[in-house]
Enzyme design. Structure first.
Site, PDB file in Angstrom:
ATOM      1  N   SER A  50     -18.551  21.471 -30.097  1.00  0.00           N
ATOM      2  CA  SER A  50     -18.730  22.628 -30.981  1.00  0.00           C
ATOM      3  C   SER A  50     -19.780  23.615 -30.490  1.00  0.00           C
ATOM      4  O   SER A  50     -19.805  24.757 -30.935  1.00  0.00           O
ATOM      5  CB  SER A  50     -19.090  22.176 -32.394  1.00  0.00           C
ATOM      6  OG  SER A  50     -20.404  21.684 -32.446  1.00  0.00           O
ATOM      7  N   LYS A  57     -26.194  23.293 -34.492  1.00  0.00           N
ATOM      8  CA  LYS A  57     -25.537  24.593 -34.675  1.00  0.00           C
ATOM      9  C   LYS A  57     -26.537  25.702 -34.401  1.00  0.00           C
ATOM     10  O   LYS A  57     -27.727  25.466 -34.221  1.00  0.00           O
ATOM     11  CB  LYS A  57     -24.986  24.743 -36.104  1.00  0.00           C
ATOM     12  CG  LYS A  57     -23.992  23.682 -36.535  1.00  0.00           C
ATOM     13  CD  LYS A  57     -22.704  23.696 -35.757  1.00  0.00           C
ATOM     14  CE  LYS A  57     -21.833  22.507 -36.134  1.00  0.00           C
ATOM     15  NZ  LYS A  57     -20.720  22.311 -35.242  1.00  0.00           N
TER      16      LYS A  57
END
Length: 197
Positions: free
Chosen positions: A53, A94
């Protein structure tokens, strides 16, 4: 009659010196262990990244160092890479896209923060190579959360690999209390060492 034999003075001195050395090294090793425990528990920790990701910024299997104390004295900033508790058993890595008070929108693959377009240079080369259409699908904050603005004490996060990331578009805002810390650098594999500012 039993006669005790006197130990030569030289041997006694050697034993005393050896015991002093052992004691000195024991104190040093104990101090090092205590410092490592404090260092890991309160200041820094390391993680192994699982998943894609955050590609191309951070790859699957890379090891990173996370600064745990930084957000005790400052708040997260836009584009910081953070680790946070996403579930009871999983921590995610993230990128902070929105901070408190921000309105976030993506339109035609461009990030708009409070109505102004913002350059995302960290994904430019990945976006340019992406052949499956739009790299970041259009959305506005209110379409993926229940708010028009990032609330106080929260951040809005995205993975750099926008088409392959479970992030604030799916899980909502991230509370400050759930943030473990800021990613400082990757250290493994050694040929991929990078520092993040």
């Amino acid at each position: 009659m039993i006669v005790a034999e006197q130990v030569p003075e030289r041997d006694t001195r050697k034993k005393v010196k050896w015991k002093k050395r052992v004691w000195k090294w024991s104190k040093i090793l104990t101090l090092v262990v205590i410092l490592v425990i404090v260092f890991r528990a309160f200041l820094f920790t390391n993680y192994i990244v699982h998943g894609k990701s955050m590609m191309p910024t951070i790859h699957d299997g890379e090891r990173i160092i996370v600064n745990k104390i930084g957000y005790e004295i400052a708040e997260p900033k836009r584009f910081d890479l953070i680790i946070f508790h996403a579930t009871e058993t999983s921590d995610y890595i993230k990128r902070v896209i929105g901070v408190p008070g921000d309105h976030i929108e993506y339109k035609d693959d461009i990030l708009y923060v409070n109505g102004k377009s913002i350059e995302e240079s960290f994904i430019n080369h990945y976006r340019d190579d992406y052949e499956d259409g739009t790299f970041t699908d259009d959305f506005s904050l209110e379409s993926v959360t229940d708010s028009n603005y990032v609330p106080e004490g929260h951040v809005f996060v995205l993975g750099d690999n926008r088409q392959n990331s479970v992030d604030s578009r799916h899980i909502g805002f991230v509370e400050y209390e759930k943030i473990v810390g800021r990613v400082n650098f990757t250290y493994w594999p050694p040929n991929n060492l990078r520092i993040f500012e």
